[in-house]
Design an enzyme around this catalytic site. Structure first.
Site: not given
Length: 325
Positions: A118, A120, A128, A195, A205, A233, A248, A274
Site C-alpha cells: 500500500c 498510505c 492509499c 476491507k 494509524r 469483491e 478485515k 489494532s
C-alpha cells in the site's frame, strides 16, 4: 425419562480435547511488525500496549523472539522518515520494508514474509493512492502502476507473499500481471479485498503514522453495513488472480468470514486488527477480563467462522499460551 446427554462428551479436559472441533496452531498465525527508518528506536505505541515501533537495527531482536516462539510468518509495516504525494518510499529499492525483509531473510530462510502493499504509510496526505488534483479524491487508475512497482520491489527484496491492502478497483489484476511480467509467477497474492472502512483501525494509524490528512477512506474501503458487497469483491479478486482472501476487521465481521468460507475454497485470512487488540489489552490491564482466556476465545471464533489464518498482534502471546497447554 429419555433425553439426550450431551454432557457425556464434556466430562473431563481430556474428553473435551478429544472431541474439540476447532484448533489454533502456531502455523495459523501471521505477526505484524512496525519498522521505522530512524535509528535506535524501540517505542511502545501508546494505544497498543506491548506493540512497538522498531528501528531496523533493533528489529532483529523482535524477529528472533517471534521465531523462537514458533511464529513462521511476519508482516512488515514501514514508517519512513520522509513522505511525498506519490508515496515513493513504498517502492524504493532501499525502502524501510525492503530492508527489513532482507534482514529477516538473512536471519531465517524459512521465515515467510508477507508484504503489505500500500502507499498510505508513505504518502504525505495519508491516503492509499495518488490524489486527483481535480476531484481531490484518490485516483484509482493512476495509483495502480505505483502499487505494481511496490509489489515488485518487495518481492525483489525477498517477500514471499504480496498482500495489497489499498482497495483500488483492479489492484489484484494489475499486480498479478506486473509480477508475472517481472518473472514472479509463483508469488501468491493475499488480497485485502474485503476491507471495511472501520473505526477499529484507529490505533494502527498511530502505529503506522498513516492518518489521512483530509477526508477519510470511505470512497474506497467498504461500508460496514454491507454484506453482499463482500461477495462481489470476492468474486472480482478471485477472477483477477487472488490466491488468498483477507477479511478485515474480524470480530465484528465473523459473518463475512463465514460467507467467504462458504463461497470459496481458497485460504481465508482474518485480520485481528489494532482496535480489537487494544480493547482486549485495555480490559486485561484493568483486571476486567482474563486476557489469555479471552484472546484464545477470540481466535477460536475466527477459526470457527471459517478463517484458515489469522493476522494478529497477539501472535507471540498465543504461541506462549499454546506452549503452556
Amino acid at each position: 425419562m429419555e433425553f439426550d446427554r450431551h454432557r457425556r462428551l464434556r466430562s473431563s479436559k481430556t474428553m473435551r480435547n478429544l472431541v474439540s472441533e476447532t484448533h489454533i496452531r502456531k502455523d495459523d498465525l501471521i505477526y505484524p511488525i512496525f519498522v521505522v527508518e530512524r535509528d535506535d528506536v524501540k517505542e511502545e505505541i501508546p494505544s497498543m500496549p506491548g506493540v512497538y515501533q522498531l528501528s531496523l537495527n533493533l528489529v532483529g531482536e523482535e524477529i528472533k523472539a517471534a521465531y523462537d516462539l514458533g511464529v513462521r510468518a511476519i508482516m512488515f509495516f514501514g514508517v519512513p522518515n520522509e513522505k511525498d504525494a506519490e508515496g515513493t518510499g513504498a517502492y524504493d529499492h532501499n525502502g524501510i520494508v525492503q530492508e527489513a525483509t532482507r534482514k529477516a531473510k538473512s536471519m531465517y530462510s524459512d521465515l515467510l514474509i508477507v508484504a503489505d502493499t500500500c502507499l498510505c504509510e508513505y504518502t504525505d496526505h495519508g491516503h492509499c493512492g495518488v490524489i486527483n488534483e481535480h476531484t481531490h479524491d484518490v485516483d484509482n487508475d493512476e495509483s495502480l502502476p505505483l502499487l505494481v512497482k511496490t509489489a515488485i520491489s518487495q518481492v525483489e527484496a525477498g517477500a514471499d507473499i504480496i498482500a495489497p491492502s489499498n482497495m483500488m478497483d483492479g489492484f489484484v489484476t494489475a499486480i498479478r500481471h506486473g509480477l508475472d511480467e517481472a518473472g514472479y509467477e509463483n508469488i501468491p497474492i493475499m488480497s485485502y479485498g474485503i476491507k471495511y472502512a472501520s473505526s477499529f483501525f484507529g490505533p494502527f494509524r498511530d502505529a503506522a503514522e498513516s492518518t489521512p490528512q483530509f477526508g477519510d477512506r470511505k470512497t474506497y474501503q467498504m461500508d460496514p453495513a454491507n454484506r453482499r458487497e463482500a461477495l462481489r469483491e470476492l468474486d472480482s479478486d478471485l477472477a483477477e488472480g487472488a490466491d488468498m482472501m483477507i477479511v478485515k476487521p474480524s470480530l465484528s465481521f465473523l459473518d463475512i468470514i463465514r460467507d467467504v468460507r462458504n463461497t470459496t475454497n481458497v485460504p481465508v485470512v482474518a485480520y485481528n486488527v489494532s482496535g480489537e487488540y487494544s480493547m482486549t489489552k485495555a480490559a486485561a490491564l484493568n483486571g476486567w477480563i482474563d486476557e489469555k482466556a479471552v484472546v484464545m476465545e477470540q481466535m477460536i471464533s475466527m477459526k470457527r467462522a471459517g478463517a484458515d489464518l489469522i493476522i494478529t498482534y497477539f501472535a507471540k502471546d498465543i504461541c506462549r499460551y499454546l506452549d503452556e497447554q
